[in-house]
Every structure is written in C-alpha cells, then in structure tokens.
Scaffold this active site. Structure first.
Site, mmCIF file in Angstrom:
data_model
loop_
_atom_site.group_PDB
_atom_site.id
_atom_site.type_symbol
_atom_site.label_atom_id
_atom_site.label_comp_id
_atom_site.label_asym_id
_atom_site.label_seq_id
_atom_site.Cartn_x
_atom_site.Cartn_y
_atom_site.Cartn_z
ATOM 1 N N HIS A 199 -3.319 3.255 -4.199
ATOM 2 C CA HIS A 199 -2.433 2.861 -2.520
ATOM 3 C C HIS A 199 -1.339 2.487 -3.207
ATOM 4 O O HIS A 199 -1.166 0.973 -3.207
ATOM 5 C CB HIS A 199 -3.845 1.950 -2.263
ATOM 6 C CG HIS A 199 -5.201 2.272 -1.655
ATOM 7 N ND1 HIS A 199 -4.737 2.814 -0.170
ATOM 8 C CD2 HIS A 199 -5.958 2.361 -2.265
ATOM 9 C CE1 HIS A 199 -6.074 2.972 0.508
ATOM 10 N NE2 HIS A 199 -6.946 2.953 -0.632
ATOM 11 N N ASP B 211 1.320 -1.097 -0.446
ATOM 12 C CA ASP B 211 -0.050 0.102 0.098
ATOM 13 C C ASP B 211 0.512 0.665 0.136
ATOM 14 O O ASP B 211 1.709 1.111 -0.287
ATOM 15 C CB ASP B 211 -0.912 0.082 0.691
ATOM 16 C CG ASP B 211 -2.043 0.245 0.787
ATOM 17 O OD1 ASP B 211 -2.048 1.832 0.743
ATOM 18 O OD2 ASP B 211 -3.456 -0.235 0.842
ATOM 19 N N GLU C 165 -10.074 3.410 -4.910
ATOM 20 C CA GLU C 165 -9.930 4.645 -4.453
ATOM 21 C C GLU C 165 -9.076 5.725 -5.175
ATOM 22 O O GLU C 165 -7.541 5.869 -4.292
ATOM 23 C CB GLU C 165 -9.493 5.195 -2.471
ATOM 24 C CG GLU C 165 -10.687 4.240 -2.185
ATOM 25 C CD GLU C 165 -10.717 3.809 -0.717
ATOM 26 O OE1 GLU C 165 -11.156 4.298 0.601
ATOM 27 O OE2 GLU C 165 -9.330 3.457 -0.185
#
Ligand SMILES: *[C@@H]1O[C@H](CO)[C@@H](O)[C@H](O)[C@H]1NC(C)=O
Ligand SMILES: *[C@@H]1O[C@H](CO)[C@@H](O)[C@H](O)[C@H]1NC(C)=O
Ligand SMILES: *[C@@H]1O[C@H](CO)[C@@H](O)[C@H](O)[C@H]1NC(C)=O
Length: 608
Positions: free
Chosen positions: A320, A266, A391
């Site tokens: 990420h 991440d 995201e």
C-alpha cells in the site's frame, strides 16, 4: 472563578450566526403554524406524539413541546449517547443562558488549565448549537461549572484514566454543575455529558426564539469499557479536506471516541506533507491543493486533543505504498518502491494502482526515518505509530530482479516463507528506526506500535517476527474469524475491527453487505484483557467529502456506544437515544443520515 476564553466562544458564536442566518432566510418562505402535536414520555416506550388539544392522556401527565425536549428526560438514560455506566436523571428543567455560564477550574493542576479552558469553549459552543447559535430566552439561574482534576498528566495513552462523575443540582442562586475526574480527559467527557443534558426549546413557530433547558437532579458515574475507541479515516483513496476531518472529530468527541486512526497514505496518493522529504507530496498528492501541511496537521492534533482524541497516523508499509515513492530513480536513489502503477495489476496487488516498498534498497529506510521523524514531531509524547502492514503481495516483490537478487544474497529462498523472512526483516528495521527517533526525542520507554493483521500475524509466523510487547495487532478479519482469539491466547494485545460489520464502505462495492446501525450495534467484542478496544473504518474508495457525513454518521455512534458502554441490551431500546444523538449532531454542524421516517422519529419504538 473566571469565564471561558473569549476567542473560543466568539468563534463558536460566529460560526453559528452564519448557520442561523441561512436557515432564517429559508424559513420566511414557509408559514409555520403552531404544531398540533405535543410529546409524552411513556414508560419503557420512549416519546410518543399526542394531539395538543383534547389529548386522551390522564390529567397531570407532563407533555413536552418538542420531541427533543421530551427525549432529554425520558427513559433511564434520557438523551445521552453513549449511555453512562450509572445514571440518575431528574425530570425538572432549568432555563439557562451561555452568557451566565462560569467555569471554576481552581481544583485542577496548572498543567491542565489551558486545555480545560479550551474544553470549556467547546462546551459553550455546543450549548449555543442547541439553539442554532442564538439563545433568546433569559436564564432562570446562572450556571457554575466546577471542574476538579487530580492528575497533571496530559498525555493520551491506553492507560489514560477517563472516568468522571457529574452532578447537576439547582441551588437557590445557581445551577451547579460538578465534574470530578482523575485526568483532564475524564473531565472533558463529563462536560460533554453535561452538554447532552441541555436541549434547545424553540418557543415560537418561526424558530427565531429559542431557550436552553438543562435537566437538574442528575448524578452520573461513568467510565469506558475499552481504552481504545477508534475511528479510521482513509485520506488517500480520495482526499478529505481538513474542515471535513474536523467535523468528523466533532462527531467523535460527541460520542466519546478517543482515537483518530488516520490512514493518510496508500498507493493512490500521498497527501501528508513531510518537511524533510517534500518529494512525497510533490509526487504523491493528487493536486498541490490536496495536501495536509505540517501546520494544519499540528492544528488538527491540538483540535483533537481538546476533544479527548489521540491522533494515530498510519503510514501503510511495505505494501500500500506507491504514488509518492516513485521519484527515487530520478533523484539517484534507485527504486524506492516496486510495481508502482503496474499493469496488469491483478497478480501484483489487491487493487489498482499497485506499489510496494523496496526492502532491498537501503535508501527506503533513510526516507522512512525522515518521514517518521516528521510524524514524531507532530504528535504529543508518547506518540503511537501505526505501521500498516497489510496485504503484502509476494508476487510483486518476486517480480523485481533487484529484490530476488537481494533475497539470494541474504540466503532467503523464494518461497512464501522466504518472503516472510524478508518482510520480518523489514519490520524489525523500521521498528528500530522508530525506537531511535523516540529515544532521541527523550521518550524513556520503548513504545508499542500498531500493525494490521496479515499473513505475518498468522499464528504460524507471528512469534518468529513480531514481539508481543512491541506490537498491538489490529485484526480486520470477519467477526467469525478465530484469529483475534488465537492472538490473545498467545498474549498479543489486539484491536478489533471486524470488516463484515464495522467497515463503513461495505455495501458499496463487490458482494459486500451494508451494515446498518443496528447490526453494527449488535457486535460484541470478546471479553479479554488483551482486547484493548475496537475501531470503525471509513475507507474512501467510494466516498469523498460530498457524502462523507451520511456514510459515517450515525452508524459510527453504534460503535462508540459499544466501546464506551458495552451495553447488554439490544439496539431496540437504544433507538430513541440515537434519534436524539442525531439531532444533536445536526445541531453541531454534521449531516448524519436519517434513521427512519419522521413519523417513526415522533413515535419511539413503533417502527421497530
Ligand atoms: C375538544 O373538547 C372541547 C370540550 O371538551 C370541545 O368543545 C371541542 O369541540 C373539542 N375539539 C376537538 C377538536 O375535538
Ligand atoms: C418550551 O417553550 C414553550 C414556549 O413555546 C414553553 O411553553 C415550555 O414551557 C418550554 N418548555 C419547558 C420545559 O420549559
Ligand atoms: C517466485 O518466483 C519463482 C520463479 O521465478 C517461483 O519459483 C517462486 O515460487 C515464486 N515465489 C512466490 C512466493 O510466489
């Protein structure tokens, strides 16, 4: 007929001797008396504590010395977790001993034998675990485990046939355990179920003597409700050492989960060693020690496979991704990621530190190809890759002059739709890369990949950018969200991971709500052939190896039973079996959270 491999058994014995000596050392400080209680199995109510002397129960009632022994035979499913689809349990026990356990794998293809031997080793370990590593009481009957497997295919996919039948019968000269299955993984589930029909019986108060009791007169026919039964572990927010991961795999094997979704990277850190691109961990690992070496990853993959579990590595992208990708400029490759560790972070990413791959820089694709190749090397064919895909912050890309110029050169406008096109382009490039790698590795057919639900998977965008025969969408919306049904209506295959019930980090931050095992158990997946299954997720912002077990177990077992058995009954009648599962997990070296006060554990269903 031959015995299980020595090495696996000996390792098991050794591990348990160590555990056992520690607990024996502690117990000499206590003067333990013979307990005043015995346990009675009450119809539909589970095991209940009774006074040992002058008990008020009718004559002829069977009383058990420990609650675990009682639970092993009490109720329609005894102490089995997850509950089998169809089961007949006897009420009689036979004393067995691991030294007189023999395996017969004659009726299995050669290709499966090595795996079967290792699976036999795991069974031996699990039986020993019931007695803390040492069984002192002699066997009444030797155990013969007959395993028959039809298929020589040892791959793990969504099509793997996991059904099995199990029969346990006492004969004059042996306790016969018969497992039949289509695949070696079905056989493994049968062996796991057999281990749950065996319980340790402590025969004296100082806990130095222990016998193994196996239930006989058993017939089980079993298969999973869903093909994809996953546990997600994040090892980027906080590093989780390999031996802790293996312990989670042990818990998964116990509960018949079959996919370890490894959210390994991440923005925070990049702990996965890449032989081809060592910079990832050199720049991305928290410390040189907090790295998963290629050798360790290979071992983990094999460890999981022996336990019927497929490892699915996720490299989250294009969002990420940050730490681990920040060396491009220094090495003459330009910015591989943008917004890395940027401040103020709030408009650029979901949580600090920020970072998103730079789709305008072709070097990004080159290094992704190297990384994916390493992954394809580590996972048995056909490998399943999770490409992340959640995201993406348009603002982050929109803040990079390089990306804005690239957009203009491609004729994309700077609106959300324009950025969707950029993201779609990224996605199609990385899918091509993955296809090329698998093609070169000799995988004949194009493999589906997994992707998180996102703006891109909203129904207004998805058909344009993601083909339904190539992408399986993991939907992490709240359980009330219509997205899952919308996607299946369009013909997309999905994995359900409803964040407001199956996210184990909820309740530890913001205004999220903790879901206890009961609430987790009550969530039912929509019945639909496009729903491949579900996952439970351990994001690690607020947990590391210190508290991992209690955060994950026994709650993950609720998901496991939902996905394997999909029971129509409520959590209420399952609680005694979950109590038994918990003591089993403890015996196997896990440290699950307690379910309720000890009194409730001795008086099933009186606290519900
Ligand atoms: C149990 O019963 C026996 C005789 O039935 C009696 O002598 C004894 O006192 C009782 N013990 C208790 C603890 O009630
Ligand atoms: C468990 O061990 C005890 C000895 O403490 C024995 O009396 C009992 O019969 C055993 N249980 C079974 C079911 O064999
Ligand atoms: C990107 O920035 C431009 C101004 O530079 C703005 O007009 C546009 O709305 C922004 N795009 C997004 C998706 O925020």
């Amino acid at each position: 007929m031959f015995r299980v491999t020595r090495s696996a058994t000996e390792e098991g014995i050794l591990r348990h001797k160590i555990l056992h000596e520690v607990s024996a050392g502690l117990s000499i400080f206590f003067l333990v008396r013979r307990p005043s209680w015995v346990f009675q199995c009450v119809k539909d109510k589970g095991c209940r504590r009774q006074p040992r002397v002058n008990s008020t129960v009718p004559e002829g009632t069977v009383l058990y010395d420990t609650v675990d022994v009682c639970r092993t035979v009490c109720g329609a499913q005894g102490g089995l977790w997850p509950r089998p689809q169809s089961v007949t349990l006897g009420t009689h026990f036979v004393k067995i001993h691991p030294d007189s356990l023999r395996f017969d794998f004659v009726d299995a293809p050669t290709e499966t034998k090595e795996l079967l031997e290792e699976m036999g080793g795991v069974l031996t370990f699990n039986l020993l675990a019931e007695c803390g590593g040492t069984v002192t009481e002699a066997a009444e009957l030797p155990v013969a485990v007959y395993v028959s497997v039809k298929s020589s295919d040892v791959s793990l996919t969504w099509l793997t046939d996991e059904q099995y039948t199990l029969e346990v019968q006492s004969k004059t000269d042996e306790l016969s355990v018969r497992v039949t299955a289509e695949t070696v993984y079905g056989a493994r589930h049968g062996l796991e179920t057999f281990s749950q029909l065996v319980t340790g019986n402590r025969t004296d108060p100082t806990r130095t003597r222990c016998g193994l009791l196996a239930v006989t007169g058993v017939k089980i026919k079993d298969h999973p409700a869903y093909a994809h039964r996953g546990f997600l572990l994040d090892t980027s927010r906080n590093f989780i050492p390999m031996h802790d991961i293996k312990r989670m795999i042990d818990g998964m094997a116990t509960t018949k989960l079959n996919v370890f979704h490894w959210h390994v990277t991440d923005t925070h850190s990049f702990p996965l060693e890449s032989k081809r691109v060592p910079q990832f961990t050199r720049y991305g690992a928290y410390t040189p020690q907090e790295v998963y070496s290629t050798a360790e990853v290979n071992k983990l993959v094999q460890y999981a496979r022996v336990r019927g579990i497929r490892v699915v590595i996720e490299i989250d992208a294009p969002a990420h991704a940050g730490n681990g990708w920040q060396w491009g400029q220094e090495h003459g490759f330009g910015d591989l990621a943008v917004c890395v560790n940027a401040e103020p972070w709030r408009s650029l990413c979901i949580q600090p530190p920020c970072g998103q791959l730079n789709p305008a820089n072709s070097e990004v694709y080159r290094f992704l190809k190297e990384l994916y190749t390493d992954i394809a090397d580590a996972i048995p064919q056909p490998p399943l890759l999770h490409m992340g895909g959640d995201e993406v912050f348009m603002n982050c890309w929109n803040s990079s002059q390089e990306i804005v110029s690239y957009m203009t050169s491609r004729g994309y406008d700077l609106s959300t739709d324009g950025y969707m096109r950029l993201w779609g382009e990224f996605q199609s490039k990385v899918l091509d890369i993955w296809d090329d790698i698998l093609h070169e590795a000799g995988v004949k057919t194009k493999q589906p990949v997994m992707l998180w639900s996102s703006e891109l998977t909203q129904i207004r965008h998805i058909k344009r950018y993601l083909r339904k025969d190539r992408y399986v969408i993991e939907v992490w919306e709240p359980k009330e969200s219509p997205l899952l049904n919308q996607l299946t209506t369009l013909g997309y295959r999905v994995i359900s991971i409803p964040k407001n019930v199956w996210y184990l980090d909820h309740g530890f931050w913001g205004n999220t709500k903790y879901a206890n095992w009961r609430r987790i158990y009550e969530y039912k997946l929509p019945k639909n052939k496009f729903v491949l299954g579900g996952e439970v997720a351990m994001w690690t912002e607020f947990v590391d190896s210190q508290a991992l077990d209690g955060r994950v177990w026994p709650r993950t077992a609720s998901v496991a039973e939902r996905l394997w058995s999909d029971p129509s009954s409520s959590w209420r009648t399952s609680e005694p079996r979950l109590q038994r599962l918990r003591t089993r997990l403890v015996a196997r070296g896990l440290r699950p959270d307690v379910i309720n006060p000890g009194w409730c554990a001795q008086n099933d269903m009186r606290c519900t």
